[in-house]
Design a protein around this motif. Structure first.
Motif, PDB file in Angstrom:
ATOM      1  N   LYS A  90       2.472  -8.248   5.203  1.00 34.96           N
ATOM      2  CA  LYS A  90       3.480  -7.518   4.426  1.00 34.96           C
ATOM      3  C   LYS A  90       3.291  -7.656   2.925  1.00 34.96           C
ATOM      4  O   LYS A  90       4.053  -7.088   2.151  1.00 34.96           O
ATOM      5  CB  LYS A  90       4.888  -7.984   4.809  1.00 34.96           C
ATOM      6  N   GLY A  91       2.284  -8.417   2.509  1.00 39.36           N
ATOM      7  CA  GLY A  91       2.019  -8.567   1.085  1.00 39.36           C
ATOM      8  C   GLY A  91       0.833  -7.777   0.590  1.00 39.36           C
ATOM      9  O   GLY A  91       0.719  -7.503  -0.604  1.00 39.36           O
ATOM     10  N   ASP A  92      -0.073  -7.390   1.493  1.00 41.08           N
ATOM     11  CA  ASP A  92      -1.240  -6.596   1.135  1.00 41.08           C
ATOM     12  C   ASP A  92      -0.877  -5.115   1.269  1.00 41.08           C
ATOM     13  O   ASP A  92      -0.565  -4.643   2.367  1.00 41.08           O
ATOM     14  CB  ASP A  92      -2.412  -6.943   2.048  1.00 41.08           C
ATOM     15  N   ALA A  93      -0.940  -4.383   0.174  1.00 41.38           N
ATOM     16  CA  ALA A  93      -0.513  -2.981   0.180  1.00 41.38           C
ATOM     17  C   ALA A  93      -1.321  -2.148   1.154  1.00 41.38           C
ATOM     18  O   ALA A  93      -0.778  -1.275   1.849  1.00 41.38           O
ATOM     19  CB  ALA A  93      -0.623  -2.403  -1.232  1.00 41.38           C
ATOM     20  N   PHE A  94      -2.622  -2.391   1.240  1.00 42.69           N
ATOM     21  CA  PHE A  94      -3.467  -1.561   2.091  1.00 42.69           C
ATOM     22  C   PHE A  94      -3.285  -1.895   3.572  1.00 42.69           C
ATOM     23  O   PHE A  94      -3.376  -1.011   4.424  1.00 42.69           O
ATOM     24  CB  PHE A  94      -4.930  -1.707   1.674  1.00 42.69           C
ATOM     25  N   GLU A  95      -3.022  -3.171   3.899  1.00 41.51           N
ATOM     26  CA  GLU A  95      -2.731  -3.490   5.297  1.00 41.51           C
ATOM     27  C   GLU A  95      -1.392  -2.891   5.716  1.00 41.51           C
ATOM     28  O   GLU A  95      -1.252  -2.383   6.827  1.00 41.51           O
ATOM     29  CB  GLU A  95      -2.723  -5.008   5.499  1.00 41.51           C
ATOM     30  N   ALA A  96      -0.400  -2.961   4.829  1.00 42.54           N
ATOM     31  CA  ALA A  96       0.901  -2.361   5.149  1.00 42.54           C
ATOM     32  C   ALA A  96       0.770  -0.851   5.294  1.00 42.54           C
ATOM     33  O   ALA A  96       1.391  -0.235   6.175  1.00 42.54           O
ATOM     34  CB  ALA A  96       1.918  -2.712   4.067  1.00 42.54           C
ATOM     35  N   TYR A  97      -0.033  -0.227   4.440  1.00 45.73           N
ATOM     36  CA  TYR A  97      -0.299   1.216   4.493  1.00 45.73           C
ATOM     37  C   TYR A  97      -0.945   1.588   5.823  1.00 45.73           C
ATOM     38  O   TYR A  97      -0.526   2.545   6.497  1.00 45.73           O
ATOM     39  CB  TYR A  97      -1.202   1.548   3.313  1.00 45.73           C
ATOM     40  N   SER A  98      -1.950   0.818   6.239  1.00 43.42           N
ATOM     41  CA  SER A  98      -2.609   1.086   7.515  1.00 43.42           C
ATOM     42  C   SER A  98      -1.671   0.835   8.688  1.00 43.42           C
ATOM     43  O   SER A  98      -1.721   1.542   9.697  1.00 43.42           O
ATOM     44  CB  SER A  98      -3.861   0.207   7.639  1.00 43.42           C
ATOM     45  N   THR A  99      -0.807  -0.165   8.566  1.00 45.61           N
ATOM     46  CA  THR A  99       0.139  -0.465   9.643  1.00 45.61           C
ATOM     47  C   THR A  99       1.149   0.659   9.824  1.00 45.61           C
ATOM     48  O   THR A  99       1.469   1.047  10.956  1.00 45.61           O
ATOM     49  CB  THR A  99       0.872  -1.780   9.350  1.00 45.61           C
ATOM     50  N   LEU A 100       1.668   1.197   8.718  1.00 47.65           N
ATOM     51  CA  LEU A 100       2.614   2.310   8.814  1.00 47.65           C
ATOM     52  C   LEU A 100       2.000   3.484   9.552  1.00 47.65           C
ATOM     53  O   LEU A 100       2.573   4.024  10.500  1.00 47.65           O
ATOM     54  CB  LEU A 100       3.051   2.744   7.415  1.00 47.65           C
ATOM     55  N   ILE A 101       0.809   3.891   9.107  1.00 42.31           N
ATOM     56  CA  ILE A 101       0.158   5.052   9.714  1.00 42.31           C
ATOM     57  C   ILE A 101      -0.305   4.728  11.131  1.00 42.31           C
ATOM     58  O   ILE A 101      -0.169   5.546  12.050  1.00 42.31           O
ATOM     59  CB  ILE A 101      -1.018   5.514   8.840  1.00 42.31           C
ATOM     60  N   GLY A 102      -0.836   3.515  11.324  1.00 44.31           N
ATOM     61  CA  GLY A 102      -1.338   3.131  12.634  1.00 44.31           C
ATOM     62  C   GLY A 102      -0.270   3.006  13.692  1.00 44.31           C
ATOM     63  O   GLY A 102      -0.582   3.005  14.888  1.00 44.31           O
ATOM     64  N   SER A 103       0.985   2.898  13.292  1.00 47.26           N
ATOM     65  CA  SER A 103       2.063   2.853  14.280  1.00 47.26           C
ATOM     66  C   SER A 103       2.182   4.162  15.048  1.00 47.26           C
ATOM     67  O   SER A 103       2.801   4.204  16.114  1.00 47.26           O
ATOM     68  CB  SER A 103       3.391   2.524  13.587  1.00 47.26           C
ATOM     69  N   LEU A 104       1.600   5.238  14.514  1.00 46.61           N
ATOM     70  CA  LEU A 104       1.591   6.528  15.215  1.00 46.61           C
ATOM     71  C   LEU A 104       0.368   6.698  16.093  1.00 46.61           C
ATOM     72  O   LEU A 104       0.184   7.752  16.698  1.00 46.61           O
ATOM     73  CB  LEU A 104       1.637   7.681  14.198  1.00 46.61           C
ATOM     74  N   SER A 105      -0.475   5.691  16.180  1.00 50.60           N
ATOM     75  CA  SER A 105      -1.683   5.794  16.994  1.00 50.60           C
ATOM     76  C   SER A 105      -1.336   5.815  18.479  1.00 50.60           C
ATOM     77  O   SER A 105      -0.391   5.140  18.914  1.00 50.60           O
ATOM     78  CB  SER A 105      -2.611   4.616  16.693  1.00 50.60           C
TER      79      SER A 105
END
Length: 507
Positions: free
Chosen positions: A213-228
């Motif tokens: 939750k502190g790395d912007a790019f991991e959080a970004y990938s997690t948000l989008i990846g939740s639709l996988s």
């Protein structure tokens, strides 16, 4: 993101083979739609209204199970090794390449990485956590120091949530859209250095949980990846022979019902409850399996909406999604002739105007969301303080749809050009990857097809957001006020759709 063209990164190459109209967001204008633009906007709004009415009549109980994307961390060495190799190759052009338009660094960072994470995460889930070179470096440092990477000097408070990632994402979109000379090597190097130092410092203090939750790019990938449609689940491979595997909560539910619907006794779940956080093991057996090393996992298919419903609420999640959506809207606005003329005629410096414009758009998107969720909570007899957080996940498909519509042509054409430049990061005439002589291909894309794709993905994103909001509203609001409480949310979706289309085709 037309700053790449403004700095000469691929401007001429994009015109070769595909025509001068294929320039970043210049492909697919409102004049290319097979129907009048006003009819497209009206049709999109009607589609949302029809979806809302159909859900009210046909979807009367919560159905989305909330299946997590990953319940264990990837334990294989291959993804981290690939991430380190790619980062090292990227560093060649960043540190040793000339600061010229033929250097692939800007295209790699802004196009292949930032935009490319969208389709990769949509298909395979939040995979960046497995390839993240900073996470790998932290793990290697902890191994050398004989420390547990999961534990730092301090425990990260749950109240921190996604706020660090939100700040990081805001810093990145400011770099991408506003910062002067943002496609030059010194600016990119300074930003990445500060990002790496901040992220590794957070990991050293709080452990590897900082990356989530502190790395912007991991959080970004997690948000989008939740639709996988792909999920990694624990494989119960250690059960005694001849004993059937224990069913998951989803398997125990009746077909077509989720664990959040009716219980086996036929009693409805409490309306004031909400789906359990995906980050917690679902039972003691799962917890025991997760704590063992290494945990055996398997890939399974799921309903993408189940994955998004499983995105656990945490502080800062609404702000993270709003920054993603609002910054993309500002990117469209910044290319509109009206805004360009306004900035040129202003006495304030362009970077200051851009910063004010970016923050203003994000603030407006946030204000609309908070107003709609507060109104919905009052109509639905729920707590306004928690409603915004519980409904934040419904904005993710909207943001993803707008990201795809906004960056599709940039990724398609500038991505090809960057891949060609990657064969020669030092600009010496080399062809290390064998891509230097690639020519740009339209791949069957036409202005009309791109314009239709842009409208379609935006509408689909808003319809999926409506479904997610409806399903969650059935758990937040009492049955008698569930539909009434969704009216403000429906109005919000229509506003976002109309404004999004107007901004996207503003040029």
């Amino acid at each position: 993101m037309t700053m790449l063209l403004a700095h000469g990164v691929g401007g001429q190459s994009l015109a070769q083979g595909v025509g001068e109209r294929f320039l970043a967001h210049g492909v697919g204008g409102r004049q290319d739609l097979p129907i009048p633009f006003s009819a497209a906007v009206s049709g999109a709004a009607i589609a949302l209204l029809v979806s809302f009415a159909a859900l009210g009549f046909l979807w009367r109980e919560p159905r989305l199970a909330g299946i997590p994307s990953y319940v264990t961390r990837n334990t294989t060495w291959l993804p981290p090794a690939i991430g380190i190799v790619i980062a090292a190759y990227f560093a060649i052009g960043l540190l040793f390449g000339p600061d010229t338009p033929d250097n692939p660094t800007a295209g790699t960072f802004y196009v292949l990485f930032w935009v490319g994470l969208i389709p990769v995460s949509l298909v395979f889930g939040p995979v960046w956590r497995n390839f993240n070179p900073l996470r790998t470096l932290h793990r290697a440092a902890c191994a050398l120091l004989h420390r547990d990477p999961d534990h730092g000097w301090k425990t990260l408070s749950p109240r921190v949530g996604y706020w660090p990632a939100t700040a990081g994402l805001l810093a990145f979109v400011w770099l991408e859209l506003v910062a002067p000379d943002r496609a030059t090597l010194p600016v990119i190097t300074i930003w990445l250095t500060l990002y790496a130092l901040t992220t590794l410092t957070g990991a050293a203090i709080f452990g590897s949980q900082w990356f989530d939750k502190g790395d912007a790019f991991e959080a970004y990938s997690t948000l989008i990846g939740s639709l996988s449609p792909i999920s990694r689940q624990i494989a119960h491979a250690t059960r005694p022979p001849g004993r059937p595997a224990a069913k998951s909560p989803q398997d125990k539910s009746p077909r077509g019902k989720s664990p959040h619907g009716k219980s086996p006794q036929g009693k409805s779940r409490r309306r004031d409850s909400h789906p359990p956080a995906q980050t917690k093991p679902r039972n003691s057996a799962a917890k025991a399996t997760e704590s063992s090393a290494p945990a055996q996992t398997k890939l399974t298919l799921r309903n993408p909406l189940d994955g998004m419903a499983g995105l656990a609420h945490a502080p800062g999640l609404p702000a993270l999604v709003i920054v993603l959506l609002g910054s993309t809207m500002y990117d469209s606005l910044s290319n509109a002739p009206l805004w360009v003329r306004f900035v040129q005629e202003s006495r304030l410096p362009a970077p200051l105007m851009g910063t004010l414009g970016l923050l203003t758009v994000i603030a407006l998107v946030l204000a609309l969301f908070l107003a709609a969720t507060t109104w919905a909570a009052r109509l639905g007899s729920a707590a306004p303080a928690t409603t915004a957080g519980e409904l934040a996940h419904s904005l993710v498909p909207i943001a993803v749809g707008y990201l795809v519509a906004h960056y599709f042509t940039l990724f398609l054409f500038e991505g090809q050009h960057t891949l060609a430049l990657l064969s020669d990061p030092l600009d010496t005439g080399a062809n290390w990857l064998g891509t230097a002589n690639w020519t740009l291909q339209s791949l069957g894309a036409t202005p009309a097809s791109i314009a239709m794709l842009q409208v379609t993905v935006i509408v689909i994103g808003h319809v999926l957001g409506t479904v997610l909001a409806h399903d969650r509203a059935l758990t937040l609001f009492p049955h008698r006020t569930a539909v009434m409480g969704q009216i403000p949310l429906m109005a919000l979706m229509v506003i976002y759709t109309v404004v999004g289309l107007l901004l996207l085709f503003a040029g």
